[in-house]
Design a protein around this motif. Structure first.
Motif, PDB file in Angstrom:
ATOM      1  N   ILE A 162       0.926  -1.079  -0.328  1.00 16.23           N
ATOM      2  CA  ILE A 162       0.197   0.052  -0.266  1.00 16.23           C
ATOM      3  C   ILE A 162       0.941   1.220   0.071  1.00 16.23           C
ATOM      4  N   SER A 163       1.841   0.814   0.789  1.00 14.73           N
ATOM      5  CA  SER A 163       2.553   2.517   0.430  1.00 14.73           C
ATOM      6  C   SER A 163       3.575   2.615  -0.764  1.00 14.73           C
ATOM      7  N   ASN A 169       0.139   6.345  -6.530  1.00 12.63           N
ATOM      8  CA  ASN A 169      -0.712   8.034  -7.041  1.00 12.63           C
ATOM      9  C   ASN A 169      -1.213   7.976  -5.713  1.00 12.63           C
ATOM     10  N   GLY A 170      -1.254   7.725  -5.278  1.00 11.28           N
ATOM     11  CA  GLY A 170      -1.902   8.084  -3.462  1.00 11.28           C
ATOM     12  C   GLY A 170      -3.047   7.704  -3.363  1.00 11.28           C
ATOM     13  N   VAL A 171      -3.745   6.735  -4.401  1.00 14.57           N
ATOM     14  CA  VAL A 171      -4.730   6.876  -4.183  1.00 14.57           C
ATOM     15  C   VAL A 171      -4.775   4.223  -4.287  1.00 14.57           C
ATOM     16  N   TRP A 465      -6.627   7.982   6.048  1.00 17.59           N
ATOM     17  CA  TRP A 465      -6.839   7.501   4.998  1.00 17.59           C
ATOM     18  C   TRP A 465      -7.907   8.421   4.601  1.00 17.59           C
ATOM     19  N   LYS A 466      -8.689   9.252   3.612  1.00 18.10           N
ATOM     20  CA  LYS A 466      -8.867   9.911   2.890  1.00 18.10           C
ATOM     21  C   LYS A 466      -9.745   9.721   1.479  1.00 18.10           C
ATOM     22  N   LEU A 467     -10.727  10.156   1.493  1.00 18.73           N
ATOM     23  CA  LEU A 467     -11.318  10.460   0.477  1.00 18.73           C
ATOM     24  C   LEU A 467     -10.962  10.485  -0.975  1.00 18.73           C
ATOM     25  N   PRO A 468     -10.872   9.901  -2.128  1.00 21.58           N
ATOM     26  CA  PRO A 468     -10.607  11.040  -2.979  1.00 21.58           C
ATOM     27  C   PRO A 468     -10.846  12.396  -3.616  1.00 21.58           C
ATOM     28  N   LEU A 492     -13.629   0.017  -3.156  1.00 20.86           N
ATOM     29  CA  LEU A 492     -13.291   0.897  -2.137  1.00 20.86           C
ATOM     30  C   LEU A 492     -11.589   2.223  -2.803  1.00 20.86           C
ATOM     31  N   LEU A 493     -11.550   2.932  -2.809  1.00 21.52           N
ATOM     32  CA  LEU A 493     -10.781   3.834  -3.807  1.00 21.52           C
ATOM     33  C   LEU A 493     -10.824   5.027  -2.978  1.00 21.52           C
ATOM     34  N   LEU A 494      -9.672   5.079  -1.879  1.00 24.83           N
ATOM     35  CA  LEU A 494      -9.500   5.779  -0.937  1.00 24.83           C
ATOM     36  C   LEU A 494      -7.322   6.469  -1.427  1.00 24.83           C
ATOM     37  N   MET A 495      -7.647   7.592  -0.644  1.00 21.93           N
ATOM     38  CA  MET A 495      -5.928   7.985  -0.887  1.00 21.93           C
ATOM     39  C   MET A 495      -5.666   8.065   0.205  1.00 21.93           C
TER      40      MET A 495
END
Length: 501
Positions: A162-163, A169-171, A465-468, A492-495
């Protein structure tokens, strides 16, 4: 023309026979006090009111109209739907033996090597013997602890992957990451090596798992009208199931052959497949135990461990990203306890009560298996109604988790409810039975929950974790894919805004 008249005559004869049988059945039906339910049509009963693509919602809507115990009639057998904690307790505890079997179907019988597994097989001496062996040899606390290194190692690998995605791209595709983690843990526990190490067979196996879930949902005419089973063959359903079972058997045989090789690596020693080999060599059970038995149990291990684990992790993260105050609270608990250690290990988990409450609340609100299928073994009484033997039973766990007689504010996601409550998911509190209860309770639930809690603790500890960009909390959908295990329909796509390495 002759063929047409012959087919028409044959169809007419079949219809007449079915109507006659139905009328004969009515004589007995009239003596029984049935639960309320929707009126059915001649011959097909309530089949048109049964939506196989979203069964738990369909049955929940019927329960809202007819009550917590609903009767439905199908061509092959009657069915009841249980949608309250009170009735679940009466059925699964007070009448546990009567409600201890499983409905049968063509696809499930084929997948289980003619009922040699413990998930789909009916209640009988063989099933009792197999379950006893599995519980006492595979899912003991000692065995769960033996695979601790594998779980913690897979968590570390997931965090690294994940890192890398975040740096790119952060997503992050959380749904995919959860499935990869669940697959690799299951593979290491069962086969002694990572799912990713299966090589080119990995893609085959992923497709196979998806196809197995799909054929479990197929409706076979022959299951309802055995004399019309030829329709399933003409429609291609029989050949589709047979192909899936053949592909599954071929893959399992390859994995077994690799395990039997004298040159296999030592790290494969002591996994679940090794223990199944011991069952075969010792023949310690009262029934024969051979390769088909092993393959049937392998099917159970992969289906029951992979999909539910991935689904629960995804639903927890979905619930948290939709409620930022809860996300913040659970992260503060984890980071406050773990500090700068860099990773959450299994010794930390029991010191994280709010994390455990979040998992429990997710199992209540988004149960991975929203329906528990059962079948009655004998005639019994439920809530004053008479239930025949061989009645199909659907315990709607999704509906029970929203039972207002059992839960305060049932339609709100509130982990705090479990901080002052002793309610658990071990099968004794009937408002929360995601893994079943009684004789049919999932024997490996503790192993599954352990890896879910460990994965979530590290995801929440290591990342923010943040929303795109441009996506709001209300935009995160909770639509589901059809299946016995309910996955989120859209990934589930998260930033990842900040992460700890």
């Amino acid at each position: 023309m002759v063929v047409y008249h012959f087919s028409a005559a044959l169809s007419l004869i079949i219809v007449i026979v079915l109507i006659a049988l139905r009328r004969l059945n009515r004589r007995d039906d009239g003596k029984l006090r049935r639960p309320p339910g929707p009126p059915g049509l001649p011959i097909i009963g309530n089949m048109l009111q049964f939506d196989p693509s979203n069964v738990h919602i369909c049955l929940s809507n019927l329960s809202k109209k007819y009550g917590p115990l609903v009767f439905m009639k199908f061509p092959s057998a009657p069915m009841i739907v249980i949608s309250s904690a009170r009735l679940a307790k009466e059925a699964l505890k007070d009448n546990d033996l009567a409600f201890s079997s499983r409905p049968s179907s063509y696809s499930l019988a084929k997948l289980s090597y003619n009922n040699l597994d413990i998930i789909f097989s009916p209640y009988n001496d063989y099933w009792r013997d197999m379950r006893k062996m599995i519980v006492h040899r595979l899912f003991t606390p000692e065995q769960v602890n033996n695979f601790r290194h594998a779980r913690e190692d897979e968590v570390s690998l997931m965090i690294k992957e994940i890192s890398q995605q975040a740096n790119s791209n952060g997503v992050v595709n959380l749904s995919k990451a959860a499935m990869s983690f669940a697959s690799n843990v299951t593979s290491r526990v069962t086969l002694g090596k990572r799912f990713d190490e299966i090589g080119s067979r990995k893609t085959r196996f992923e497709k196979l798992l998806n196809e197995i879930q799909a054929i479990k949902l197929l409706l076979f005419v022959g299951d309802y009208y055995p004399v019309l089973g030829w329709i399933d063959r003409l429609s291609g359903k029989i050949s589709r199931v047979d192909k899936v079972v053949k592909d599954m058997d071929t893959l399992f045989q390859q994995l077994i052959d690799e395990h039997l090789s004298p040159n296999r690596p030592h790290y494969m020693d002591g996994d679940f497949l090794d223990i199944l080999f011991q069952f075969r060599e010792q023949q310690s059970s009262s029934v024969p135990f051979d390769w088909d038995n092993i393959k049937a149990l392998l099917m159970n291990l992969f289906l029951a461990a992979t999909d539910p684990t991935a689904a629960i992790i995804t639903w927890v993260m979905t619930a948290l990203i939709k409620k930022s105050s809860t996300l913040k609270k659970v992260q503060e608990e984890i980071r406050g306890h773990v500090g700068n250690k860099g990773i959450v290990d299994e010794d930390d988990i029991n010191k994280l009560p709010y994390l455990k409450a979040v998992v429990k609340e997710t199992l209540r609100f988004y149960p991975p298996s929203p329906l528990l299928p059962r079948a009655t073994t004998v005639r019994c009484n439920l809530d004053g109604y008479e239930i025949e033997p061989n009645t199909m039973v659907m315990v709607n766990v999704w509906d029970i988790g929203r039972d207002p007689e059992y839960w305060d504010n049932p339609n709100e996601f509130l982990p705090e409810r479990f901080l002052t409550s002793n309610i658990d998911f071990k099968g004794h509190d009937y408002g929360l039975i995601p893994f079943g209860s009684g004789r049919r309770r999932c024997p490996g639930y503790s192993l599954g929950v352990t890896q879910v809690e460990l994965a979530l603790a590290n995801l929440l500890y290591s990342f923010d974790w943040k929303l795109p960009h441009g996506v709001r909390q209300e935009d995160i959908d909770i639509e589901t894919e059809p299946g016995a295990i309910v996955h989120k329909k859209n990934a589930l796509l998260l930033m990842v805004e900040r992460y700890i390495v």
